[in-house]
Design a protein around this motif. Structure first.
Motif, mmCIF file in Angstrom:
data_model
loop_
_atom_site.group_PDB
_atom_site.id
_atom_site.type_symbol
_atom_site.label_atom_id
_atom_site.label_comp_id
_atom_site.label_asym_id
_atom_site.label_seq_id
_atom_site.Cartn_x
_atom_site.Cartn_y
_atom_site.Cartn_z
ATOM 1 N N VAL A 82 0.867 -1.178 0.000
ATOM 2 C CA VAL A 82 0.000 0.000 0.000
ATOM 3 C C VAL A 82 0.905 1.230 0.000
ATOM 4 O O VAL A 82 1.692 1.415 0.910
ATOM 5 N N GLU A 83 0.785 2.041 -1.039
ATOM 6 C CA GLU A 83 1.673 3.188 -1.207
ATOM 7 C C GLU A 83 0.884 4.490 -1.316
ATOM 8 O O GLU A 83 -0.277 4.485 -1.714
ATOM 9 N N ASN A 84 1.546 5.577 -1.003
ATOM 10 C CA ASN A 84 0.951 6.892 -1.160
ATOM 11 C C ASN A 84 0.780 7.159 -2.653
ATOM 12 O O ASN A 84 1.710 6.987 -3.436
ATOM 13 N N GLY A 85 -0.412 7.585 -3.051
ATOM 14 C CA GLY A 85 -0.689 7.776 -4.472
ATOM 15 C C GLY A 85 -0.669 9.213 -4.950
ATOM 16 O O GLY A 85 -0.994 9.476 -6.098
ATOM 17 N N ASP A 86 -0.307 10.170 -4.095
ATOM 18 C CA ASP A 86 -0.320 11.584 -4.488
ATOM 19 C C ASP A 86 0.481 11.803 -5.768
ATOM 20 O O ASP A 86 1.561 11.248 -5.929
ATOM 21 N N TYR A 87 -0.088 12.618 -6.659
ATOM 22 C CA TYR A 87 0.643 12.947 -7.889
ATOM 23 C C TYR A 87 0.266 14.334 -8.386
ATOM 24 O O TYR A 87 -0.799 14.860 -8.062
ATOM 25 N N TRP A 88 1.153 14.906 -9.164
ATOM 26 C CA TRP A 88 0.932 16.169 -9.862
ATOM 27 C C TRP A 88 1.432 15.966 -11.286
ATOM 28 O O TRP A 88 2.572 15.569 -11.495
ATOM 29 N N LYS A 89 0.545 16.180 -12.273
ATOM 30 C CA LYS A 89 0.900 15.960 -13.678
ATOM 31 C C LYS A 89 0.833 17.257 -14.464
ATOM 32 O O LYS A 89 -0.120 18.017 -14.322
ATOM 33 N N ILE A 90 1.850 17.476 -15.277
ATOM 34 C CA ILE A 90 1.787 18.544 -16.267
ATOM 35 C C ILE A 90 1.355 17.847 -17.556
ATOM 36 O O ILE A 90 2.129 17.124 -18.172
ATOM 37 N N ASP A 128 2.270 4.271 -13.099
ATOM 38 C CA ASP A 128 1.527 5.528 -13.143
ATOM 39 C C ASP A 128 0.575 5.580 -11.955
ATOM 40 O O ASP A 128 -0.205 4.651 -11.762
ATOM 41 N N PRO A 129 0.608 6.645 -11.167
ATOM 42 C CA PRO A 129 -0.268 6.719 -10.007
ATOM 43 C C PRO A 129 -1.722 7.047 -10.353
ATOM 44 O O PRO A 129 -2.583 7.014 -9.482
ATOM 45 N N GLU A 130 -2.001 7.341 -11.607
ATOM 46 C CA GLU A 130 -3.367 7.648 -12.005
ATOM 47 C C GLU A 130 -4.104 6.339 -12.301
ATOM 48 O O GLU A 130 -4.167 5.869 -13.432
ATOM 49 N N GLY A 135 -15.755 2.030 -9.748
ATOM 50 C CA GLY A 135 -16.023 0.598 -9.677
ATOM 51 C C GLY A 135 -15.814 0.047 -8.281
ATOM 52 O O GLY A 135 -15.895 0.763 -7.285
ATOM 53 N N LEU A 136 -15.515 -1.234 -8.212
ATOM 54 C CA LEU A 136 -15.397 -1.912 -6.923
ATOM 55 C C LEU A 136 -13.973 -1.959 -6.380
ATOM 56 O O LEU A 136 -13.758 -2.441 -5.275
ATOM 57 N N ASN A 137 -13.012 -1.492 -7.150
ATOM 58 C CA ASN A 137 -11.618 -1.553 -6.674
ATOM 59 C C ASN A 137 -10.865 -0.238 -6.882
ATOM 60 O O ASN A 137 -9.842 -0.201 -7.554
ATOM 61 N N PRO A 138 -11.322 0.863 -6.282
ATOM 62 C CA PRO A 138 -10.574 2.117 -6.439
ATOM 63 C C PRO A 138 -9.220 2.032 -5.740
ATOM 64 O O PRO A 138 -9.087 1.427 -4.682
ATOM 65 N N GLY A 139 -8.213 2.615 -6.374
ATOM 66 C CA GLY A 139 -6.880 2.615 -5.787
ATOM 67 C C GLY A 139 -6.121 1.319 -5.976
ATOM 68 O O GLY A 139 -5.123 1.081 -5.318
ATOM 69 N N TYR A 140 -6.551 0.487 -6.909
ATOM 70 C CA TYR A 140 -5.889 -0.796 -7.175
ATOM 71 C C TYR A 140 -5.151 -0.675 -8.503
ATOM 72 O O TYR A 140 -5.755 -0.465 -9.545
ATOM 73 N N ASP A 141 -3.830 -0.779 -8.484
ATOM 74 C CA ASP A 141 -3.021 -0.668 -9.687
ATOM 75 C C ASP A 141 -2.838 -2.050 -10.294
ATOM 76 O O ASP A 141 -1.986 -2.821 -9.873
ATOM 77 N N ASN A 142 -3.652 -2.351 -11.274
ATOM 78 C CA ASN A 142 -3.576 -3.637 -11.952
ATOM 79 C C ASN A 142 -2.264 -3.715 -12.721
ATOM 80 O O ASN A 142 -1.863 -2.779 -13.383
ATOM 81 N N ARG A 143 -1.606 -4.830 -12.683
ATOM 82 C CA ARG A 143 -0.291 -4.956 -13.326
ATOM 83 C C ARG A 143 -0.379 -5.017 -14.845
ATOM 84 O O ARG A 143 0.630 -4.962 -15.526
ATOM 85 N N ASP A 144 -1.560 -5.126 -15.415
ATOM 86 C CA ASP A 144 -1.727 -5.215 -16.862
ATOM 87 C C ASP A 144 -1.991 -3.855 -17.500
ATOM 88 O O ASP A 144 -2.552 -3.769 -18.577
#
Length: 161
Positions: A82-90, A128-130, A135-144
């Protein structure tokens, strides 16, 4: 046990256009803050239970500085992934210059260069933190997930008499 929240608490966006004489600059930025991501890619590729899988070198790092994760629990949900997901994108930067009255047939000409997905500032270790917040899994970074590409564009726009 609840280990985080996959929905950002704050979203922030900023767009601005500046013009000076014949120059113009447009910048678009955005970010999300105060949320966590389960890094599924690390959970999968740091798994030491299968010897035939391609593993990351970080699979042998000490978890929280104490001990290496045992092979039997490498691919399970735990607070280590579980990691901090904060990001800022240009998102976009466009710089242009407008020429006036080039010749008899061209009233004006604008030359510009643009970059999309210019920069991402984050402490997240994944691609990518975005990630999805629906849906049912917010904040889940799928490896695909495919990474977002950075693209460059150069062009012109002319007004013909």
């Amino acid at each position: 046990k609840v280990l985080g929240n996959g929905l950002p608490k704050w979203y922030l966006g900023f767009s601005n256009s500046l013009t000076y004489k014949n120059w113009d600059l447009a910048v678009s930025m955005r970010g999300a803050f105060k949320f966590q991501i389960i890094n599924c890619a690390r959970m999968f590729y740091e798994n030491r239970s299968r010897q035939d899988w391609n593993r990351l070198k970080s699979a042998y790092d000490k978890v929280f500085g104490k001990a290496v994760l045992s092979p039997s629990c490498s691919e399970e949900f735990n607070s280590y992934y579980v990691e901090n997901g904060d990001y800022w994108k240009i998102d976009n930067i466009t710089l242009g210059y407008k020429f006036g009255n080039i010749c008899k047939y061209i009233k004006s000409l604008r030359i510009y260069g643009s970059v999309n997905n210019a920069l991402t500032i984050t402490g997240y270790k994944g691609v990518d933190p975005e990630v999805s917040t629906s849906g049912l899994n917010p904040g889940y970074d799928n490896r695909d997930q495919y990474p977002h590409i950075r693209s460059f564009t150069v062009g012109d726009r002319k007004s013909v008499v």
